[in-house]
Design a protein around this motif. Sequence first.
Motif, PDB file in Angstrom:
ATOM      1  N   ILE A 193       2.139  -2.397   1.921  1.00 50.75           N
ATOM      2  CA  ILE A 193       1.581  -2.707   0.599  1.00 50.75           C
ATOM      3  C   ILE A 193       0.995  -4.123   0.599  1.00 50.75           C
ATOM      4  CG2 ILE A 193       2.183  -3.150  -1.823  1.00 50.75           C
ATOM      5  CD1 ILE A 193       4.141  -0.775  -1.612  1.00 50.75           C
ATOM      6  N   SER A 194       1.689  -5.053   1.280  1.00 52.37           N
ATOM      7  CA  SER A 194       1.182  -6.431   1.317  1.00 52.37           C
ATOM      8  C   SER A 194      -0.098  -6.549   2.139  1.00 52.37           C
ATOM      9  CB  SER A 194       2.253  -7.377   1.866  1.00 52.37           C
ATOM     10  OG  SER A 194       2.463  -7.154   3.241  1.00 52.37           O
ATOM     11  N   ILE A 195      -0.283  -5.648   3.112  1.00 54.53           N
ATOM     12  CA  ILE A 195      -1.502  -5.675   3.922  1.00 54.53           C
ATOM     13  C   ILE A 195      -2.680  -5.074   3.154  1.00 54.53           C
ATOM     14  CG2 ILE A 195      -2.591  -4.788   6.035  1.00 54.53           C
ATOM     15  CD1 ILE A 195       0.185  -4.898   7.348  1.00 54.53           C
ATOM     16  N   PHE A 196      -2.408  -4.035   2.360  1.00 54.55           N
ATOM     17  CA  PHE A 196      -3.468  -3.336   1.610  1.00 54.55           C
ATOM     18  C   PHE A 196      -3.170  -3.362   0.105  1.00 54.55           C
ATOM     19  CE2 PHE A 196      -3.062  -1.172   5.761  1.00 54.55           C
ATOM     20  CZ  PHE A 196      -4.300  -1.493   6.292  1.00 54.55           C
ATOM     21  N   PRO A 197      -3.194  -4.535  -0.520  1.00 61.08           N
ATOM     22  CA  PRO A 197      -2.848  -4.615  -1.944  1.00 61.08           C
ATOM     23  C   PRO A 197      -3.856  -3.952  -2.877  1.00 61.08           C
ATOM     24  CG  PRO A 197      -3.639  -6.733  -1.185  1.00 61.08           C
ATOM     25  CD  PRO A 197      -3.530  -5.843   0.035  1.00 61.08           C
ATOM     26  N   ALA A 198      -5.109  -3.808  -2.444  1.00 62.64           N
ATOM     27  CA  ALA A 198      -6.125  -3.189  -3.295  1.00 62.64           C
ATOM     28  C   ALA A 198      -5.891  -1.681  -3.425  1.00 62.64           C
ATOM     29  CB  ALA A 198      -7.521  -3.444  -2.742  1.00 62.64           C
ATOM     30  N   LEU A 199      -5.228  -1.091  -2.441  1.00 63.31           N
ATOM     31  CA  LEU A 199      -5.008   0.350  -2.441  1.00 63.31           C
ATOM     32  C   LEU A 199      -3.587   0.727  -2.823  1.00 63.31           C
ATOM     33  CD1 LEU A 199      -5.889   3.244  -1.745  1.00 63.31           C
ATOM     34  CD2 LEU A 199      -5.236   2.760   0.617  1.00 63.31           C
ATOM     35  N   LEU A 200      -2.615   0.042  -2.253  1.00 71.03           N
ATOM     36  CA  LEU A 200      -1.215   0.422  -2.422  1.00 71.03           C
ATOM     37  C   LEU A 200      -0.511  -0.454  -3.445  1.00 71.03           C
ATOM     38  CD1 LEU A 200      -0.390   0.785   1.369  1.00 71.03           C
ATOM     39  CD2 LEU A 200      -1.127   2.564  -0.187  1.00 71.03           C
ATOM     40  N   SER A 201       0.299   0.176  -4.268  1.00 71.83           N
ATOM     41  CA  SER A 201       1.088  -0.534  -5.267  1.00 71.83           C
ATOM     42  C   SER A 201       2.328   0.290  -5.564  1.00 71.83           C
ATOM     43  CB  SER A 201       0.276  -0.726  -6.549  1.00 71.83           C
ATOM     44  OG  SER A 201       1.109  -1.138  -7.602  1.00 71.83           O
ATOM     45  N   GLU A 202       3.473  -0.372  -5.638  1.00 66.60           N
ATOM     46  CA  GLU A 202       4.703   0.354  -5.955  1.00 66.60           C
ATOM     47  C   GLU A 202       4.721   0.806  -7.414  1.00 66.60           C
ATOM     48  OE1 GLU A 202       9.029  -0.253  -4.123  1.00 66.60           O
ATOM     49  OE2 GLU A 202       8.006  -2.126  -4.530  1.00 66.60           O
ATOM     50  N   GLU A 203       4.216  -0.028  -8.308  1.00 65.50           N
ATOM     51  CA  GLU A 203       4.281   0.272  -9.731  1.00 65.50           C
ATOM     52  C   GLU A 203       3.192   1.231 -10.181  1.00 65.50           C
ATOM     53  OE1 GLU A 203       4.097  -3.053  -8.650  1.00 65.50           O
ATOM     54  OE2 GLU A 203       6.280  -3.156  -8.554  1.00 65.50           O
ATOM     55  N   ASP A 204       1.993   1.087  -9.637  1.00 66.44           N
ATOM     56  CA  ASP A 204       0.857   1.884 -10.077  1.00 66.44           C
ATOM     57  C   ASP A 204       0.112   2.468  -8.868  1.00 66.44           C
ATOM     58  OD1 ASP A 204      -0.995   3.023 -11.814  1.00 66.44           O
ATOM     59  OD2 ASP A 204      -2.291   1.256 -11.765  1.00 66.44           O
ATOM     60  N   PRO A 205       0.696   3.472  -8.214  1.00 64.05           N
ATOM     61  CA  PRO A 205       0.031   4.014  -7.020  1.00 64.05           C
ATOM     62  C   PRO A 205      -1.217   4.809  -7.359  1.00 64.05           C
ATOM     63  CG  PRO A 205       2.000   5.266  -7.527  1.00 64.05           C
ATOM     64  CD  PRO A 205       1.951   4.128  -8.497  1.00 64.05           C
ATOM     65  N   LYS A 206      -2.166   4.788  -6.435  1.00 62.06           N
ATOM     66  CA  LYS A 206      -3.407   5.542  -6.574  1.00 62.06           C
ATOM     67  C   LYS A 206      -3.478   6.536  -5.418  1.00 62.06           C
ATOM     68  CE  LYS A 206      -5.645   1.235  -7.208  1.00 62.06           C
ATOM     69  NZ  LYS A 206      -6.757   0.396  -6.851  1.00 62.06           N
ATOM     70  N   PRO A 207      -4.007   7.721  -5.665  1.00 66.92           N
ATOM     71  CA  PRO A 207      -4.196   8.658  -4.546  1.00 66.92           C
ATOM     72  C   PRO A 207      -5.219   8.081  -3.572  1.00 66.92           C
ATOM     73  CG  PRO A 207      -4.453   9.779  -6.647  1.00 66.92           C
ATOM     74  CD  PRO A 207      -4.376   8.320  -6.942  1.00 66.92           C
ATOM     75  N   PHE A 208      -4.885   8.082  -2.293  1.00 69.89           N
ATOM     76  CA  PHE A 208      -5.866   7.563  -1.359  1.00 69.89           C
ATOM     77  C   PHE A 208      -6.583   8.682  -0.641  1.00 69.89           C
ATOM     78  CE2 PHE A 208      -2.421   8.032   1.557  1.00 69.89           C
ATOM     79  CZ  PHE A 208      -1.350   7.344   1.040  1.00 69.89           C
ATOM     80  N   LYS A 209      -7.719   8.301  -0.070  1.00 72.25           N
ATOM     81  CA  LYS A 209      -8.624   9.278   0.526  1.00 72.25           C
ATOM     82  C   LYS A 209      -7.979   9.990   1.710  1.00 72.25           C
ATOM     83  CE  LYS A 209     -11.210   6.934   4.079  1.00 72.25           C
ATOM     84  NZ  LYS A 209     -12.516   6.890   4.643  1.00 72.25           N
ATOM     85  N   ILE A 210      -8.486  11.163   1.993  1.00 71.37           N
ATOM     86  CA  ILE A 210      -8.037  11.913   3.148  1.00 71.37           C
ATOM     87  C   ILE A 210      -8.496  11.159   4.397  1.00 71.37           C
ATOM     88  CG2 ILE A 210      -8.190  14.126   4.352  1.00 71.37           C
ATOM     89  CD1 ILE A 210      -6.876  14.349   1.587  1.00 71.37           C
ATOM     90  N   GLY A 211      -7.602  10.985   5.355  1.00 71.39           N
ATOM     91  CA  GLY A 211      -7.937  10.271   6.581  1.00 71.39           C
ATOM     92  C   GLY A 211      -7.706   8.776   6.483  1.00 71.39           C
ATOM     93  N   ILE A 212      -6.912   8.353   5.517  1.00 75.86           N
ATOM     94  CA  ILE A 212      -6.674   6.921   5.332  1.00 75.86           C
ATOM     95  C   ILE A 212      -5.899   6.327   6.509  1.00 75.86           C
ATOM     96  CG2 ILE A 212      -4.476   7.020   4.081  1.00 75.86           C
ATOM     97  CD1 ILE A 212      -7.398   4.835   3.022  1.00 75.86           C
TER      98      ILE A 212
END
Length: 154
Positions: A58-77
Motif C-alpha cells: 500500500i505504501s508503494i502504490f498509495p494512488a491505487l491501494l488503500s485500507e480504508e477506501d479500496p478501489k477495484p484494480f485492473k485485470i493484470g495489475i
Amino acid sequence: MTDNNEAKRPVLSLKRKPTPKPAEAEKTPQKPVQATGKSNKRARKNARHKHNQMLRLISIFPALLSEEDPKPFKIGILEDMAKYIADNELTFGIGQVKSALARYTSNYRYQKALAAGGDRYDLDGNPCGEVTPEQQAAAKEKTKAIKAVYNGKG
C-alpha cells in the motif's frame, strides 16, 4: 556360531491393529482437531507478517491501494506491479506481491467495492476498464461468505 544356534533364535513379528469395518467407522463421530497453542502463535505471526507485507505494498502504490477506501484494480495489475518494482529496484519479490495482493483482495472492503461495480484502476489511480456484472455477482457472494464466517455461521 553354529547353525543350531541360529535356528533357535526367536523370530519377532509385529501385530497389526484390526482395521475398522466401514459400518463401524461411520458410527464413530470424528472429533475436530484442536490447534495447539504453538500453532496458534505461528498462525498469528504469519497473519501479522502478511498484513505487514500488504501495508508495505500500500505504501508503494498509495494512488491505487488503500485500507480504508479500496478501489477495484485492473485485470493484470500483478504484472504492472512487478514491472514497477523491478524498474525501481525495490526489494519486494513477486511471491510477496502475490501474497499481499491475495490478502488485499480477500478483504471484505475490497470485495464490497468490487460488488458495487464501476471503474477499475491502474497503478496511478486512473480509471482503466470496468467491473463486469459477473464479477460483481461473484464479489457479492464473497461478501456474504465473509460476513457468514465473521458472524460465526460459516
